[in-house]
Design a protein around this motif. Structure first.
Motif, PDB file in Angstrom:
ATOM      1  N   GLU A 181     -25.469 -49.765 -14.362  1.00 39.57           N
ATOM      2  CA  GLU A 181     -24.434 -50.577 -13.716  1.00 39.57           C
ATOM      3  C   GLU A 181     -23.360 -50.975 -14.716  1.00 39.57           C
ATOM      4  OE1 GLU A 181     -23.544 -51.691 -10.837  1.00 39.57           O
ATOM      5  OE2 GLU A 181     -25.112 -50.771  -9.622  1.00 39.57           O
ATOM      6  N   ARG A 182     -23.756 -51.222 -15.975  1.00 37.94           N
ATOM      7  CA  ARG A 182     -22.749 -51.635 -16.972  1.00 37.94           C
ATOM      8  C   ARG A 182     -21.755 -50.502 -17.239  1.00 37.94           C
ATOM      9  NH1 ARG A 182     -27.297 -54.061 -19.547  1.00 37.94           N
ATOM     10  NH2 ARG A 182     -27.414 -52.306 -21.019  1.00 37.94           N
ATOM     11  N   TYR A 183     -22.248 -49.216 -17.237  1.00 39.69           N
ATOM     12  CA  TYR A 183     -21.359 -48.082 -17.559  1.00 39.69           C
ATOM     13  C   TYR A 183     -20.842 -47.362 -16.308  1.00 39.69           C
ATOM     14  CZ  TYR A 183     -23.351 -48.694 -22.198  1.00 39.69           C
ATOM     15  OH  TYR A 183     -23.750 -49.211 -23.395  1.00 39.69           O
ATOM     16  N   LEU A 184     -21.665 -47.354 -15.293  1.00 36.86           N
ATOM     17  CA  LEU A 184     -21.267 -46.684 -14.046  1.00 36.86           C
ATOM     18  C   LEU A 184     -21.453 -47.663 -12.890  1.00 36.86           C
ATOM     19  CD1 LEU A 184     -23.040 -43.237 -14.603  1.00 36.86           C
ATOM     20  CD2 LEU A 184     -20.608 -43.734 -14.877  1.00 36.86           C
ATOM     21  N   PRO A 185     -20.536 -48.611 -12.723  1.00 38.70           N
ATOM     22  CA  PRO A 185     -20.687 -49.572 -11.619  1.00 38.70           C
ATOM     23  C   PRO A 185     -20.606 -48.867 -10.269  1.00 38.70           C
ATOM     24  CG  PRO A 185     -18.516 -49.726 -12.611  1.00 38.70           C
ATOM     25  CD  PRO A 185     -19.295 -48.815 -13.480  1.00 38.70           C
ATOM     26  N   GLU A 186     -21.201 -49.478  -9.305  1.00 39.53           N
ATOM     27  CA  GLU A 186     -21.222 -48.900  -7.968  1.00 39.53           C
ATOM     28  C   GLU A 186     -19.797 -48.763  -7.442  1.00 39.53           C
ATOM     29  OE1 GLU A 186     -22.527 -50.621  -3.752  1.00 39.53           O
ATOM     30  OE2 GLU A 186     -24.253 -50.286  -5.102  1.00 39.53           O
ATOM     31  N   GLN A 187     -19.530 -47.579  -6.811  1.00 37.92           N
ATOM     32  CA  GLN A 187     -18.203 -47.277  -6.269  1.00 37.92           C
ATOM     33  C   GLN A 187     -18.335 -47.039  -4.770  1.00 37.92           C
ATOM     34  OE1 GLN A 187     -15.458 -47.315  -8.140  1.00 37.92           O
ATOM     35  NE2 GLN A 187     -16.572 -47.629 -10.088  1.00 37.92           N
ATOM     36  N   ARG A 188     -17.211 -47.309  -4.093  1.00 33.66           N
ATOM     37  CA  ARG A 188     -17.156 -47.061  -2.662  1.00 33.66           C
ATOM     38  C   ARG A 188     -15.967 -46.163  -2.359  1.00 33.66           C
ATOM     39  NH1 ARG A 188     -18.645 -52.778   0.438  1.00 33.66           N
ATOM     40  NH2 ARG A 188     -20.723 -53.032  -0.522  1.00 33.66           N
ATOM     41  N   LEU A 189     -16.255 -45.119  -1.577  1.00 31.42           N
ATOM     42  CA  LEU A 189     -15.223 -44.146  -1.202  1.00 31.42           C
ATOM     43  C   LEU A 189     -14.906 -44.371   0.277  1.00 31.42           C
ATOM     44  CD1 LEU A 189     -13.506 -41.674  -1.944  1.00 31.42           C
ATOM     45  CD2 LEU A 189     -15.449 -40.234  -1.260  1.00 31.42           C
ATOM     46  N   PHE A 190     -13.679 -44.849   0.587  1.00 35.89           N
ATOM     47  CA  PHE A 190     -13.277 -45.180   1.941  1.00 35.89           C
ATOM     48  C   PHE A 190     -12.664 -43.955   2.606  1.00 35.89           C
ATOM     49  CE2 PHE A 190     -13.479 -49.273  -0.120  1.00 35.89           C
ATOM     50  CZ  PHE A 190     -14.037 -50.094   0.851  1.00 35.89           C
ATOM     51  N   LEU A 191     -13.102 -43.743   3.882  1.00 37.06           N
ATOM     52  CA  LEU A 191     -12.572 -42.666   4.715  1.00 37.06           C
ATOM     53  C   LEU A 191     -11.978 -43.295   5.960  1.00 37.06           C
ATOM     54  CD1 LEU A 191     -15.609 -40.173   4.452  1.00 37.06           C
ATOM     55  CD2 LEU A 191     -13.493 -40.163   3.116  1.00 37.06           C
ATOM     56  N   ARG A 192     -10.700 -43.151   6.088  1.00 34.18           N
ATOM     57  CA  ARG A 192      -9.982 -43.857   7.153  1.00 34.18           C
ATOM     58  C   ARG A 192      -9.464 -42.841   8.169  1.00 34.18           C
ATOM     59  NH1 ARG A 192      -5.380 -48.388   5.905  1.00 34.18           N
ATOM     60  NH2 ARG A 192      -5.514 -49.492   7.930  1.00 34.18           N
ATOM     61  N   SER A 193      -9.650 -43.217   9.489  1.00 31.94           N
ATOM     62  CA  SER A 193      -9.130 -42.376  10.575  1.00 31.94           C
ATOM     63  C   SER A 193      -8.256 -43.244  11.487  1.00 31.94           C
ATOM     64  CB  SER A 193     -10.301 -41.764  11.358  1.00 31.94           C
ATOM     65  OG  SER A 193     -11.070 -42.773  11.978  1.00 31.94           O
ATOM     66  N   ASP A 194      -7.832 -42.676  12.620  1.00 32.80           N
ATOM     67  CA  ASP A 194      -6.960 -43.440  13.524  1.00 32.80           C
ATOM     68  C   ASP A 194      -7.685 -44.605  14.188  1.00 32.80           C
ATOM     69  OD1 ASP A 194      -4.924 -41.733  12.922  1.00 32.80           O
ATOM     70  OD2 ASP A 194      -5.297 -40.382  14.628  1.00 32.80           O
ATOM     71  N   HIS A 195      -8.967 -44.478  14.409  1.00 40.43           N
ATOM     72  CA  HIS A 195      -9.684 -45.492  15.166  1.00 40.43           C
ATOM     73  C   HIS A 195     -10.613 -46.340  14.314  1.00 40.43           C
ATOM     74  CE1 HIS A 195      -8.175 -43.503  18.779  1.00 40.43           C
ATOM     75  NE2 HIS A 195      -8.624 -42.338  18.283  1.00 40.43           N
ATOM     76  N   GLU A 196     -11.064 -45.794  13.197  1.00 44.43           N
ATOM     77  CA  GLU A 196     -12.027 -46.555  12.418  1.00 44.43           C
ATOM     78  C   GLU A 196     -11.909 -46.225  10.937  1.00 44.43           C
ATOM     79  OE1 GLU A 196     -15.971 -45.494  13.553  1.00 44.43           O
ATOM     80  OE2 GLU A 196     -15.551 -43.342  13.537  1.00 44.43           O
ATOM     81  N   THR A 197     -12.576 -47.044  10.148  1.00 42.48           N
ATOM     82  CA  THR A 197     -12.608 -46.866   8.696  1.00 42.48           C
ATOM     83  C   THR A 197     -14.064 -46.861   8.248  1.00 42.48           C
ATOM     84  OG1 THR A 197     -10.476 -47.939   8.423  1.00 42.48           O
ATOM     85  CG2 THR A 197     -11.904 -47.774   6.477  1.00 42.48           C
ATOM     86  N   ARG A 198     -14.429 -45.827   7.519  1.00 42.55           N
ATOM     87  CA  ARG A 198     -15.776 -45.723   6.985  1.00 42.55           C
ATOM     88  C   ARG A 198     -15.704 -45.622   5.462  1.00 42.55           C
ATOM     89  NH1 ARG A 198     -18.916 -41.346  10.849  1.00 42.55           N
ATOM     90  NH2 ARG A 198     -18.649 -42.474  12.856  1.00 42.55           N
ATOM     91  N   PHE A 199     -16.879 -45.873   4.859  1.00 45.42           N
ATOM     92  CA  PHE A 199     -16.904 -45.746   3.397  1.00 45.42           C
ATOM     93  C   PHE A 199     -18.256 -45.155   3.000  1.00 45.42           C
ATOM     94  CE2 PHE A 199     -18.819 -49.837   4.266  1.00 45.42           C
ATOM     95  CZ  PHE A 199     -19.878 -49.914   3.384  1.00 45.42           C
ATOM     96  N   ILE A 200     -18.207 -44.503   1.845  1.00 45.93           N
ATOM     97  CA  ILE A 200     -19.427 -43.926   1.259  1.00 45.93           C
ATOM     98  C   ILE A 200     -19.688 -44.663  -0.043  1.00 45.93           C
ATOM     99  CG2 ILE A 200     -20.488 -41.846   0.293  1.00 45.93           C
ATOM    100  CD1 ILE A 200     -18.681 -40.197   2.096  1.00 45.93           C
ATOM    101  N   ARG A 201     -20.904 -45.144  -0.181  1.00 43.69           N
ATOM    102  CA  ARG A 201     -21.241 -45.896  -1.382  1.00 43.69           C
ATOM    103  C   ARG A 201     -21.871 -44.942  -2.395  1.00 43.69           C
ATOM    104  NH1 ARG A 201     -25.119 -51.025  -0.814  1.00 43.69           N
ATOM    105  NH2 ARG A 201     -26.689 -49.371  -0.693  1.00 43.69           N
ATOM    106  N   LEU A 202     -21.273 -44.938  -3.591  1.00 40.87           N
ATOM    107  CA  LEU A 202     -21.768 -44.102  -4.688  1.00 40.87           C
ATOM    108  C   LEU A 202     -22.511 -44.978  -5.673  1.00 40.87           C
ATOM    109  CD1 LEU A 202     -18.641 -41.845  -5.313  1.00 40.87           C
ATOM    110  CD2 LEU A 202     -20.683 -41.310  -3.974  1.00 40.87           C
ATOM    111  N   ARG A 203     -23.824 -44.894  -5.628  1.00 45.63           N
ATOM    112  CA  ARG A 203     -24.625 -45.707  -6.528  1.00 45.63           C
ATOM    113  C   ARG A 203     -24.535 -45.150  -7.939  1.00 45.63           C
ATOM    114  NH1 ARG A 203     -30.461 -46.274  -4.139  1.00 45.63           N
ATOM    115  NH2 ARG A 203     -30.516 -47.809  -5.848  1.00 45.63           N
ATOM    116  N   SER A 204     -24.994 -45.975  -8.894  1.00 40.39           N
ATOM    117  CA  SER A 204     -24.931 -45.566 -10.307  1.00 40.39           C
ATOM    118  C   SER A 204     -25.750 -44.296 -10.541  1.00 40.39           C
ATOM    119  CB  SER A 204     -25.446 -46.715 -11.189  1.00 40.39           C
ATOM    120  OG  SER A 204     -24.666 -47.869 -10.991  1.00 40.39           O
ATOM    121  N   GLU A 205     -26.949 -44.214  -9.891  1.00 35.72           N
ATOM    122  CA  GLU A 205     -27.797 -43.042 -10.079  1.00 35.72           C
ATOM    123  C   GLU A 205     -27.127 -41.781  -9.551  1.00 35.72           C
ATOM    124  OE1 GLU A 205     -28.652 -45.830  -8.841  1.00 35.72           O
ATOM    125  OE2 GLU A 205     -30.309 -46.673 -10.042  1.00 35.72           O
ATOM    126  N   THR A 206     -26.449 -41.945  -8.388  1.00 34.95           N
ATOM    127  CA  THR A 206     -25.750 -40.782  -7.805  1.00 34.95           C
ATOM    128  C   THR A 206     -24.620 -40.321  -8.709  1.00 34.95           C
ATOM    129  OG1 THR A 206     -26.271 -41.618  -5.599  1.00 34.95           O
ATOM    130  CG2 THR A 206     -24.542 -39.950  -5.770  1.00 34.95           C
TER     131      THR A 206
END
Length: 441
Positions: A14-39
């Motif tokens: 977590e100190r070197y690779l903090p958790e990241q979130r990748l947002f995917l946005r469309s016309d009706h909704e917004t989703r995100f993918i969580r990238l954990r440190s291990e991933t």
């Protein structure tokens, strides 16, 4: 315990690779993918391994290409040197063959001169015998004449004695003088005739002796010249025959059996290589010149048999263009590689390595397009992976005839020629024959 270790590793990541979130946005909704440190760690490690593998593979390919180019250049240089040596050896062989032919012509002329001189000597000897016979006849005639004269004188003396007893007197002094004069005249004529014939015989004998001396001197000069010619011919035979004999022995062939087979195939009699035989019974001549000539003719015959055998034995290289050896005879990848591989450009002409008959010219499973040639002495050659076959089954080919083009057919990993030599059905190393002929052809 395991949970504590995982928590600590997760905290460190977590100190070197903090958790990241990748947002995917469309016309009706917004989703995100969580990238954990291990991933993220797995992705980074995989990316690093992929980049490292790409770098290593690229380096290997570059080094292989550089090395292949260097080997190809070296092979081309060695091929050029080898071809130049072949040309030099072929020129020297042709020169030696020309010298041998010239020497054989000189030897034939020398034999003709010897025969002519021998005929002159025989005629001189016959003339001398005739002169001796004439002298014997003259001497016999003279002895017979003197015997007849003595008989006539004795008879005349008897007649005179008989006349004296009957008449009381012999012939008159004038008659006795006339008888003596006639007797002396007869003896003088006989002696003059004998002396004249003797002088003529002596003159003929002197001429015959001078002619014999001159012929003997010419014979000695001719003998010296013949010795020189014989020496040159013997040296030429030694230089020509020994390398061929070594070549066949180096290839593992029995030269005596080999030459016997060739001799049976070419069993015609007569011609320039027939041994000299002066005796009407076909016996070997006993004079040294004839013995040396027969020895040279036998070596010439042996050289000719070697030449015929060499044309029927695969001593040549199946390629005349630049090439490189890619695989030799022997075990390879756990299996027996029964030939030698030559790599060159696609479509490079392939040539027969010896005289023979084509016994196969078609597709053959692992060989691809395959040509088999049956040679003499139980030898067979095979040429595999061709792109095109240029001969037919039953066709008779000579060494150097094109039989096909190099390709990549059958079980092959690249353009090359798979070349085999089989003796009695068993594969042998083709390089044995190629190396054996390296200093001859």
């Amino acid at each position: 315990m395991k949970t504590t270790i995982f928590l600590r590793l997760h905290a460190a990541l977590e100190r070197y690779l903090p958790e990241q979130r990748l947002f995917l946005r469309s016309d009706h909704e917004t989703r995100f993918i969580r990238l954990r440190s291990e991933t993220q760690l797995v992705v980074l490690v995989g990316s690093a391994l992929t980049v490292a593998w790409t770098i290593v593979a690229t380096s290997i390919l570059l080094m292989d290409n550089i090395g292949a180019g260097s080997l190809r250049d070296q092979a081309q240089r060695e091929q050029a040197v080898y071809e130049q040596r072949l040309n030099d050896l072929a020129s020297e062989r042709d020169l030696r063959a020309g010298e041998a032919q010239k020497a054989q012509k000189r030897f034939t002329l020398a034999l003709a001169e010897v025969s002519k001189m021998q005929s002159e000597l025989l005629r001189s000897e016959d003339r001398r015998k005739e002169l001796e016979t004439g002298i014997d006849v003259i001497q016999s005639t003279l002895r017979r004449t003197m015997t007849e004269r003595d008989g006539a004188l004795a008879k005349a003396a008897g007649l005179e004695l008989s006349l004296s007893r009957k008449t009381g007197s012999t012939r008159t002094p004038e008659g006795r003088i006339e008888d003596m004069r006639q007797t002396v005249s007869f003896l003088s004529d006989a002696l003059n005739l004998t002396a004249t014939e003797r002088d003529a015989v002596a003159a003929e004998a002197a001429k015959a002796y001078d002619l014999a001396s001159s012929l003997d001197y010419d014979r000695q000069l001719l003998q010296n010249r013949n010795d020189q010619i014989f020496s040159q011919l013997e040296d030429a035979m030694t230089i020509s025959v020994e390398p061929l004999d070594k070549m066949f022995r180096a290839a593992g062939l029995n030269t005596d059996t080999l030459l016997d087979q060739v001799r049976r195939g070419y069993s015609g009699l007569g011609g320039p290589l027939t041994p000299i035989a002066i005796s009407s019974r076909g016996e070997e001549p006993l004079d040294p010149d004839s013995l040396r000539a027969n020895s040279i003719l036998r070596e010439l015959d042996r050289l000719n048999l070697y030449r015929l055998a060499a044309e029927k034995t695969p001593f040549a290289i199946p390629l005349k263009s630049s090439f490189r050896y890619t695989s030799g005879f022997g075990p390879r990848w756990g299996r027996m590689h029964e030939g030698t591989d030559f790599a060159s450009a696609y479509g490079t002409p392939i040539y027969a390595t010896a005289d023979g008959v084509v016994i196969h010219a078609d597709w053959s499973s692992g060989y691809g397009r395959l040509v088999k040639i049956q040679h003499e002495f139980g030898i067979e050659t095979r040429y595999g992976h061709m792109s095109k076959i240029r001969v037919k089954v039953g066709q008779r080919v000579s060494r150097g005839d094109q039989i096909g083009d190099m390709g990549n057919s059958g079980r092959s990993t690249g353009t090359h020629l798979h070349y085999e030599v089989r003796v009695g059905g068993k594969p042998v190393n083709p390089m044995t024959y190629i190396k054996a002929a390296r200093d001859v052809f």
